[in-house]
Scaffold this motif. Structure first.
Motif, mmCIF file in Angstrom:
data_model
loop_
_atom_site.group_PDB
_atom_site.id
_atom_site.type_symbol
_atom_site.label_atom_id
_atom_site.label_comp_id
_atom_site.label_asym_id
_atom_site.label_seq_id
_atom_site.Cartn_x
_atom_site.Cartn_y
_atom_site.Cartn_z
ATOM 1 N N GLU A 54 0.854 -1.179 0.000
ATOM 2 C CA GLU A 54 0.000 0.000 0.000
ATOM 3 C C GLU A 54 0.894 1.235 0.000
ATOM 4 N N SER A 55 0.399 2.294 -0.605
ATOM 5 C CA SER A 55 1.064 3.593 -0.485
ATOM 6 C C SER A 55 -0.003 4.638 -0.188
ATOM 7 N N ILE A 56 0.323 5.546 0.728
ATOM 8 C CA ILE A 56 -0.604 6.607 1.103
ATOM 9 C C ILE A 56 0.107 7.940 0.936
ATOM 10 N N VAL A 57 -0.421 8.768 0.042
ATOM 11 C CA VAL A 57 0.115 10.111 -0.144
ATOM 12 C C VAL A 57 -0.437 10.970 0.984
ATOM 13 N N ARG A 58 0.450 11.585 1.739
ATOM 14 C CA ARG A 58 0.044 12.410 2.879
ATOM 15 C C ARG A 58 -0.054 13.893 2.499
ATOM 16 N N ASP A 59 0.903 14.363 1.695
ATOM 17 C CA ASP A 59 0.915 15.756 1.247
ATOM 18 C C ASP A 59 1.893 15.870 0.081
ATOM 19 N N ASP A 60 2.270 17.081 -0.282
ATOM 20 C CA ASP A 60 3.185 17.292 -1.415
ATOM 21 C C ASP A 60 4.610 16.850 -1.125
ATOM 22 N N TRP A 61 4.895 16.484 0.095
ATOM 23 C CA TRP A 61 6.246 16.124 0.513
ATOM 24 C C TRP A 61 6.386 14.707 1.047
ATOM 25 N N THR A 62 5.271 14.022 1.315
ATOM 26 C CA THR A 62 5.329 12.794 2.105
ATOM 27 C C THR A 62 4.468 11.676 1.531
ATOM 28 N N ARG A 74 8.397 5.739 5.599
ATOM 29 C CA ARG A 74 8.026 7.095 5.199
ATOM 30 C C ARG A 74 9.060 7.610 4.203
ATOM 31 N N ASN A 75 8.566 8.095 3.076
ATOM 32 C CA ASN A 75 9.424 8.712 2.085
ATOM 33 C C ASN A 75 9.169 10.207 2.121
ATOM 34 N N SER A 76 10.153 10.950 2.604
ATOM 35 C CA SER A 76 10.081 12.408 2.629
ATOM 36 C C SER A 76 10.810 12.910 1.402
ATOM 37 N N LEU A 77 10.039 13.442 0.456
ATOM 38 C CA LEU A 77 10.618 13.852 -0.818
ATOM 39 C C LEU A 77 11.613 14.985 -0.609
ATOM 40 N N PRO A 78 12.714 14.985 -1.364
ATOM 41 C CA PRO A 78 13.718 16.035 -1.185
ATOM 42 C C PRO A 78 13.241 17.414 -1.649
ATOM 43 N N ARG A 79 12.267 17.425 -2.547
ATOM 44 C CA ARG A 79 11.677 18.678 -3.040
ATOM 45 C C ARG A 79 10.162 18.517 -3.101
ATOM 46 N N ARG A 80 9.474 19.632 -2.986
ATOM 47 C CA ARG A 80 8.012 19.602 -3.055
ATOM 48 C C ARG A 80 7.552 19.049 -4.399
ATOM 49 N N CYS A 81 6.541 18.204 -4.346
ATOM 50 C CA CYS A 81 5.937 17.630 -5.552
ATOM 51 C C CYS A 81 4.543 18.250 -5.693
ATOM 52 N N ASN A 82 4.482 19.390 -6.353
ATOM 53 C CA ASN A 82 3.230 20.144 -6.479
ATOM 54 C C ASN A 82 2.105 19.288 -7.053
ATOM 55 N N GLY A 83 0.975 19.330 -6.380
ATOM 56 C CA GLY A 83 -0.203 18.599 -6.824
ATOM 57 C C GLY A 83 -0.316 17.199 -6.253
ATOM 58 N N LEU A 84 0.763 16.656 -5.713
ATOM 59 C CA LEU A 84 0.723 15.285 -5.190
ATOM 60 C C LEU A 84 -0.269 15.158 -4.044
ATOM 61 N N GLY A 85 -0.239 16.098 -3.115
ATOM 62 C CA GLY A 85 -1.142 16.032 -1.961
ATOM 63 C C GLY A 85 -2.600 16.194 -2.334
ATOM 64 N N ALA A 86 -2.858 16.990 -3.364
ATOM 65 C CA ALA A 86 -4.242 17.204 -3.802
ATOM 66 C C ALA A 86 -4.759 16.012 -4.598
ATOM 67 N N GLU A 87 -3.955 15.495 -5.492
ATOM 68 C CA GLU A 87 -4.384 14.376 -6.351
ATOM 69 C C GLU A 87 -4.311 13.036 -5.633
ATOM 70 N N ARG A 88 -3.316 12.887 -4.753
ATOM 71 C CA ARG A 88 -3.096 11.650 -3.998
ATOM 72 C C ARG A 88 -2.945 10.421 -4.883
ATOM 73 N N ALA A 89 -2.411 10.634 -6.075
ATOM 74 C CA ALA A 89 -2.193 9.522 -7.009
ATOM 75 C C ALA A 89 -0.888 9.737 -7.750
ATOM 76 N N PHE A 90 -0.138 8.656 -7.917
ATOM 77 C CA PHE A 90 1.108 8.753 -8.660
ATOM 78 C C PHE A 90 1.390 7.428 -9.360
ATOM 79 N N ALA A 91 2.274 7.504 -10.330
ATOM 80 C CA ALA A 91 2.711 6.317 -11.061
ATOM 81 C C ALA A 91 4.236 6.340 -11.115
ATOM 82 N N TYR A 92 4.806 5.192 -11.372
ATOM 83 C CA TYR A 92 6.255 5.133 -11.561
ATOM 84 C C TYR A 92 6.564 4.032 -12.560
ATOM 85 N N ALA A 93 7.731 4.118 -13.155
ATOM 86 C CA ALA A 93 8.205 3.088 -14.072
ATOM 87 C C ALA A 93 9.658 2.815 -13.712
#
Length: 134
Positions: A54-62, A74-93
């Motif tokens: 499971e992954s839970i987006v907490r905000d633009d940083w976490t 807990r993954n604390s992003l090194p830089r703000r990821c604008n929109g991540l906290g609002a969308e709460r969805a991400f993908a990776y490859a």
């Protein structure tokens, strides 16, 4: 002569206005209501993908990742990821069987029209094992 379409200019203007509005409100992308985390071990650079449950987006940083029954990282992003906290969805490859701190996530906007839409990309930080407060 290079021409810019009005739609692109309007989109760019709205995006810049949104950034400026967020700055005026003091919104730095951190939420005050995310669970407190107590560090339980040394941070690691990667997590095996097959172990992520499971992954839970907490905000633009976490982002919190659950592995196994109830082990959290807990993954604390090194830089703000604008929109991540609002969308709460991400993908990776990744071509590896691990998700690592050098990998890039892409914020997915689910309500942007007929289908999911890319909102930008951000780098991950290290994965720190934590106990999350209830």
């Amino acid at each position: 002569m290079k021409r810019t379409t009005p739609i692109l200019i309007a989109s760019l203007s709205l995006a810049l206005a949104g950034c400026a509005a967020g700055e005026n409100k003091g919104n730095d992308g951190h939420r005050s209501d995310i669970p407190k985390a107590t560090i339980t071990g040394k941070a690691v650079t990667c997590l095996p993908i097959q172990s992520i449950r499971e992954s839970i987006v907490r905000d633009d940083w976490t982002i919190d990742f659950r592995t196994g029954a109830n082990t959290w990282y807990r993954n604390s992003l090194p830089r703000r990821c604008n929109g991540l906290g609002a969308e709460r969805a991400f993908a990776y490859a990744t071509s590896l069987s691990r998700l690592c701190n050098v990998d890039i996530i892409t914020v997915i906007a689910n309500n942007a029209g007929p289908g999911p839409m890319n909102r930008g990309s951000c780098g991950l930080g290290e994965f720190t094992p934590v106990d999350l407060a209830k």
